[in-house]
Structures are given as C-alpha cells and as structure tokens.
Design an enzyme around this catalytic site. Structure first.
Site, PDB file in Angstrom:
ATOM      1  N   LYS A  29       0.841  -1.200   0.000  1.00 25.22           N
ATOM      2  CA  LYS A  29       0.000   0.000   0.000  1.00 25.22           C
ATOM      3  C   LYS A  29       0.882   1.258   0.000  1.00 25.22           C
ATOM      4  O   LYS A  29       2.095   1.175   0.237  1.00 25.22           O
ATOM      5  CB  LYS A  29      -0.917  -0.035   1.225  1.00 25.22           C
ATOM      6  CG  LYS A  29      -1.901  -1.218   1.218  1.00 25.22           C
ATOM      7  CD  LYS A  29      -2.733  -1.241   2.504  1.00 25.22           C
ATOM      8  CE  LYS A  29      -3.689  -2.417   2.519  1.00 25.22           C
ATOM      9  NZ  LYS A  29      -4.485  -2.447   3.769  1.00 25.22           N
ATOM     10  N   TYR A  40     -12.178  -3.543  -2.757  1.00 20.77           N
ATOM     11  CA  TYR A  40     -12.656  -3.517  -1.376  1.00 20.77           C
ATOM     12  C   TYR A  40     -14.175  -3.521  -1.315  1.00 20.77           C
ATOM     13  O   TYR A  40     -14.752  -2.960  -0.392  1.00 20.77           O
ATOM     14  CB  TYR A  40     -12.082  -2.295  -0.658  1.00 20.77           C
ATOM     15  CG  TYR A  40     -10.597  -2.412  -0.356  1.00 20.77           C
ATOM     16  CD1 TYR A  40     -10.129  -3.353   0.574  1.00 20.77           C
ATOM     17  CD2 TYR A  40      -9.658  -1.587  -0.973  1.00 20.77           C
ATOM     18  CE1 TYR A  40      -8.774  -3.467   0.858  1.00 20.77           C
ATOM     19  CE2 TYR A  40      -8.302  -1.699  -0.689  1.00 20.77           C
ATOM     20  CZ  TYR A  40      -7.864  -2.640   0.228  1.00 20.77           C
ATOM     21  OH  TYR A  40      -6.524  -2.754   0.520  1.00 20.77           O
ATOM     22  N   PHE A  58     -15.160   3.111   7.738  1.00 17.77           N
ATOM     23  CA  PHE A  58     -13.793   3.463   7.367  1.00 17.77           C
ATOM     24  C   PHE A  58     -13.555   3.484   5.863  1.00 17.77           C
ATOM     25  O   PHE A  58     -12.472   3.885   5.415  1.00 17.77           O
ATOM     26  CB  PHE A  58     -12.791   2.508   8.044  1.00 17.77           C
ATOM     27  CG  PHE A  58     -12.895   1.056   7.620  1.00 17.77           C
ATOM     28  CD1 PHE A  58     -12.357   0.610   6.416  1.00 17.77           C
ATOM     29  CD2 PHE A  58     -13.526   0.131   8.435  1.00 17.77           C
ATOM     30  CE1 PHE A  58     -12.448  -0.722   6.035  1.00 17.77           C
ATOM     31  CE2 PHE A  58     -13.622  -1.209   8.055  1.00 17.77           C
ATOM     32  CZ  PHE A  58     -13.073  -1.630   6.845  1.00 17.77           C
ATOM     33  N   ARG A 110      -0.954 -14.872   3.754  1.00 22.97           N
ATOM     34  CA  ARG A 110      -1.714 -14.252   4.853  1.00 22.97           C
ATOM     35  C   ARG A 110      -0.966 -14.424   6.185  1.00 22.97           C
ATOM     36  O   ARG A 110      -0.947 -13.522   7.022  1.00 22.97           O
ATOM     37  CB  ARG A 110      -3.122 -14.876   4.958  1.00 22.97           C
ATOM     38  CG  ARG A 110      -4.065 -14.486   3.831  1.00 22.97           C
ATOM     39  CD  ARG A 110      -4.560 -13.048   3.902  1.00 22.97           C
ATOM     40  NE  ARG A 110      -5.507 -12.825   4.971  1.00 22.97           N
ATOM     41  CZ  ARG A 110      -6.253 -11.733   5.078  1.00 22.97           C
ATOM     42  NH1 ARG A 110      -6.160 -10.754   4.167  1.00 22.97           N
ATOM     43  NH2 ARG A 110      -7.089 -11.576   6.071  1.00 22.97           N
ATOM     44  N   THR A 156      -4.806  -8.070  10.675  1.00 22.81           N
ATOM     45  CA  THR A 156      -5.197  -6.783  10.086  1.00 22.81           C
ATOM     46  C   THR A 156      -4.732  -5.608  10.947  1.00 22.81           C
ATOM     47  O   THR A 156      -4.242  -4.606  10.425  1.00 22.81           O
ATOM     48  CB  THR A 156      -6.735  -6.740   9.924  1.00 22.81           C
ATOM     49  OG1 THR A 156      -7.127  -7.856   9.114  1.00 22.81           O
ATOM     50  CG2 THR A 156      -7.183  -5.454   9.264  1.00 22.81           C
ATOM     51  N   ARG A 172       3.188  -7.053   9.093  1.00 25.75           N
ATOM     52  CA  ARG A 172       2.471  -6.028   9.863  1.00 25.75           C
ATOM     53  C   ARG A 172       2.984  -5.965  11.300  1.00 25.75           C
ATOM     54  O   ARG A 172       3.065  -4.890  11.905  1.00 25.75           O
ATOM     55  CB  ARG A 172       0.964  -6.293   9.816  1.00 25.75           C
ATOM     56  CG  ARG A 172       0.343  -5.979   8.450  1.00 25.75           C
ATOM     57  CD  ARG A 172      -1.054  -6.537   8.342  1.00 25.75           C
ATOM     58  NE  ARG A 172      -1.751  -6.105   7.124  1.00 25.75           N
ATOM     59  CZ  ARG A 172      -2.901  -6.640   6.701  1.00 25.75           C
ATOM     60  NH1 ARG A 172      -3.478  -7.609   7.392  1.00 25.75           N
ATOM     61  NH2 ARG A 172      -3.467  -6.205   5.600  1.00 25.75           N
ATOM     62  N   ASN A 184      -1.607  -0.316   7.489  1.00 24.36           N
ATOM     63  CA  ASN A 184      -1.055  -1.655   7.740  1.00 24.36           C
ATOM     64  C   ASN A 184      -0.255  -2.230   6.579  1.00 24.36           C
ATOM     65  O   ASN A 184      -0.094  -3.449   6.453  1.00 24.36           O
ATOM     66  CB  ASN A 184      -2.153  -2.610   8.236  1.00 24.36           C
ATOM     67  CG  ASN A 184      -3.238  -2.844   7.207  1.00 24.36           C
ATOM     68  OD1 ASN A 184      -3.159  -2.331   6.078  1.00 24.36           O
ATOM     69  ND2 ASN A 184      -4.244  -3.621   7.561  1.00 24.36           N
ATOM     70  N   HIS A 244      -1.602  -5.481   1.431  1.00 18.65           N
ATOM     71  CA  HIS A 244      -2.833  -6.237   1.197  1.00 18.65           C
ATOM     72  C   HIS A 244      -2.455  -7.607   0.659  1.00 18.65           C
ATOM     73  O   HIS A 244      -1.526  -7.730  -0.133  1.00 18.65           O
ATOM     74  CB  HIS A 244      -3.717  -5.532   0.147  1.00 18.65           C
ATOM     75  CG  HIS A 244      -4.835  -6.393  -0.345  1.00 18.65           C
ATOM     76  ND1 HIS A 244      -6.052  -6.470   0.292  1.00 18.65           N
ATOM     77  CD2 HIS A 244      -4.898  -7.264  -1.391  1.00 18.65           C
ATOM     78  CE1 HIS A 244      -6.819  -7.340  -0.357  1.00 18.65           C
ATOM     79  NE2 HIS A 244      -6.153  -7.833  -1.385  1.00 18.65           N
ATOM     80  N   GLU A 287      -9.243 -10.843  -7.583  1.00 17.99           N
ATOM     81  CA  GLU A 287      -8.347  -9.684  -7.494  1.00 17.99           C
ATOM     82  C   GLU A 287      -7.258  -9.722  -8.571  1.00 17.99           C
ATOM     83  O   GLU A 287      -6.883  -8.685  -9.113  1.00 17.99           O
ATOM     84  CB  GLU A 287      -7.742  -9.614  -6.079  1.00 17.99           C
ATOM     85  CG  GLU A 287      -8.813  -9.291  -5.042  1.00 17.99           C
ATOM     86  CD  GLU A 287      -8.343  -9.432  -3.595  1.00 17.99           C
ATOM     87  OE1 GLU A 287      -7.160  -9.772  -3.365  1.00 17.99           O
ATOM     88  OE2 GLU A 287      -9.159  -9.204  -2.693  1.00 17.99           O
TER      89      GLU A 287
HETATM   90  P1  IDP Z   1      -7.202  -7.445   5.634  1.00 15.74           P
HETATM   91  O1  IDP Z   1      -6.440  -6.383   4.867  1.00 15.74           O
HETATM   92  O2  IDP Z   1      -6.351  -8.024   6.750  1.00 15.74           O
HETATM   93  O3  IDP Z   1      -7.806  -8.500   4.755  1.00 15.74           O
HETATM   94  P2  IDP Z   1      -9.896  -6.372   5.977  1.00 15.74           P
HETATM   95  O4  IDP Z   1     -10.765  -6.597   7.162  1.00 15.74           O
HETATM   96  O5  IDP Z   1     -10.271  -7.071   4.698  1.00 15.74           O
HETATM   97  O6  IDP Z   1      -8.396  -6.697   6.396  1.00 15.74           O
HETATM   98  O7  IDP Z   1      -9.864  -4.796   5.717  1.00 15.74           O
HETATM   99  C1  IDP Z   1      -9.297  -4.293   4.527  1.00 15.74           C
HETATM  100  C2  IDP Z   1      -8.480  -3.074   4.868  1.00 15.74           C
HETATM  101  O8  IDP Z   1      -9.336  -2.036   5.319  1.00 15.74           O
HETATM  102  C3  IDP Z   1      -7.464  -3.273   5.999  1.00 15.74           C
HETATM  103  O9  IDP Z   1      -6.265  -3.869   5.577  1.00 15.74           O
HETATM  104  C4  IDP Z   1      -7.274  -1.839   6.462  1.00 15.74           C
HETATM  105  O10 IDP Z   1      -6.406  -1.140   5.557  1.00 15.74           O
HETATM  106  C5  IDP Z   1      -8.668  -1.266   6.311  1.00 15.74           C
HETATM  107  N1  IDP Z   1      -9.415  -1.393   7.571  1.00 15.74           N
HETATM  108  C6  IDP Z   1     -10.060  -2.476   8.049  1.00 15.74           C
HETATM  109  N2  IDP Z   1     -10.642  -2.226   9.238  1.00 15.74           N
HETATM  110  C7  IDP Z   1     -10.348  -0.932   9.511  1.00 15.74           C
HETATM  111  C8  IDP Z   1     -10.663  -0.068  10.613  1.00 15.74           C
HETATM  112  O11 IDP Z   1     -11.334  -0.448  11.574  1.00 15.74           O
HETATM  113  N3  IDP Z   1     -10.173   1.205  10.546  1.00 15.74           N
HETATM  114  C9  IDP Z   1      -9.441   1.662   9.490  1.00 15.74           C
HETATM  115  N4  IDP Z   1      -9.127   0.877   8.439  1.00 15.74           N
HETATM  116  C10 IDP Z   1      -9.569  -0.406   8.451  1.00 15.74           C
HETATM  117 MG    MG Z   2      -9.386  -8.459   3.427  1.00 13.58          MG
END
Ligand code: IDP
Ligand code: MG
Length: 150
Positions: free
Chosen positions: A9, A49, A57, A85, A91, A102, A112, A115, A126
């Site tokens: 990212k 997404y 968010f 993963r 996350t 991370r 974070n 992706h 994707e």
């Molecule tokens: P992942 O990236 O570990 O698969 P997901 O739940 O799919 O996590 O969320 C996608 C992305 O959205 C996260 O990597 C993060 O950048 C963002 N995100 C998820 N939850 C939050 C939050 O509570 N606050 C801010 N950003 C979030």
């Molecule tokens: Mg995800």
C-alpha cells in the site's frame, strides 16, 4: 500451483518497504509472476474492497489507497494464499505477531502496509481485476526442486 494477489500500500511504498516485502516472499520460496507500480484508479479500489463499501472506514481507506503509488504483485506457490496471509499477519498491526510484515513494521490498522487476498476465490477475482492474463508469467524457479518435497 496456486496464485495470490499482494499489494504494498502507499504507506509501505513511502516507507521504503517494497524491497523488504519482495525479499521476504522470495526467501520463503514463493514465485513472483507479475508486478506493477501504479496509483490505483477509483473504480479498481472500490471493486477490490467491495465487501467494505458500507463500512465507516471505507471513505478514508479509499482516499488513503489512492493517495500514492502502490506496488501490485501476483505470487505463485502451493497453498500460497494462506501462506502469504500468515507472513502478512493480523489486520491490526498491534495484534500482528512479531516476524510478520504487519507485526514488524506497523502500528495502525489504517496504515497496515500490505494487502493480500484472503481466499483462493478472492485471489482469482483480485488477480483478474488488476492484471491481464498476458501479464502473468509462467516459469520454473531454479530452486523449486529443493523447495518442495514432491
Ligand atoms: P485485511 O487487509 O487483513 O484482509 P480487511 O478486514 O479485509 O483486512 O480490511 C481491509 C483493509 O481495510 C485493511 O487492511 C485496512 O487497511 C482497512 N481497515 C479495516 N478495518 C479498519 C478499521 O477499523 N479502521 C481503518 N481501516 C480499516
Ligand atoms: Mg481483506
């Protein structure tokens, strides 16, 4: 062999972590089969997404992802989706184990770094979203015979 979509990212790019991340996946024994450096257009961010479209968010996530270049990759290997993963970590970087990307480099869920597809179905979707089939290379890594038992 399985494939997964991985993306450094904008925060990871700006912090100079592209090389570190590529090195970790290469060292694991995974094979890089496609890569591109670009600022993502809104349509592909929304599509990538789409499960989060209604989340609070989402607007800040979209702005952040479109705020600078990302490094998009496709990686190949047996069970590559869960393997990546695991290397990426939870996350929320605060909860991500040390030794994960991370866990080692992040603090904030909204920053974070990376992706990675969460299932083989997401990976297929994707990869097709971001790459044309002709952009994916097929080749044998010279060390494949010593990475896999069979
Ligand atoms: P992942 O990236 O570990 O698969 P997901 O739940 O799919 O996590 O969320 C996608 C992305 O959205 C996260 O990597 C993060 O950048 C963002 N995100 C998820 N939850 C939050 C939050 O509570 N606050 C801010 N950003 C979030
Ligand atoms: Mg995800």
């Amino acid at each position: 062999m399985d494939r997964t979509f991985v993306m450094v990212k904008p925060d990871g790019v700006q912090r100079g972590l592209v090389g570190e991340i590529v090195s970790r996946l290469e060292a694991k024994g995974l094979k890089l089969v496609a890569a591109r450096f670009e600022v993502l257009p809104e349509k592909r961010v929304t599509e990538q997404y789409k499960e989060h479209l209604t989340k609070l968010f989402f607007p800040s996530l979209k702005k952040f992802i479109m705020g600078g270049p990302c490094f998009l990759m496709v990686w190949e290997g047996r069970d590559v989706v869960p393997i990546v993963r695991t290397l990426v970590g939870a996350t929320n970087p605060q909860e991500a184990a040390p030794g994960t990307i991370r866990g080692d480099f992040g603090i904030d869920t909204g920053r974070n770094i990376i992706h990675a597809s969460d299932s083989p179905e997401s990976a297929a979707r994707e990869i097709a979203l971001h790459f044309r089939p002709a952009e994916l290379s097929s080749y044998t890594r010279a060390d494949e015979s010593v990475i896999y038992e069979y």
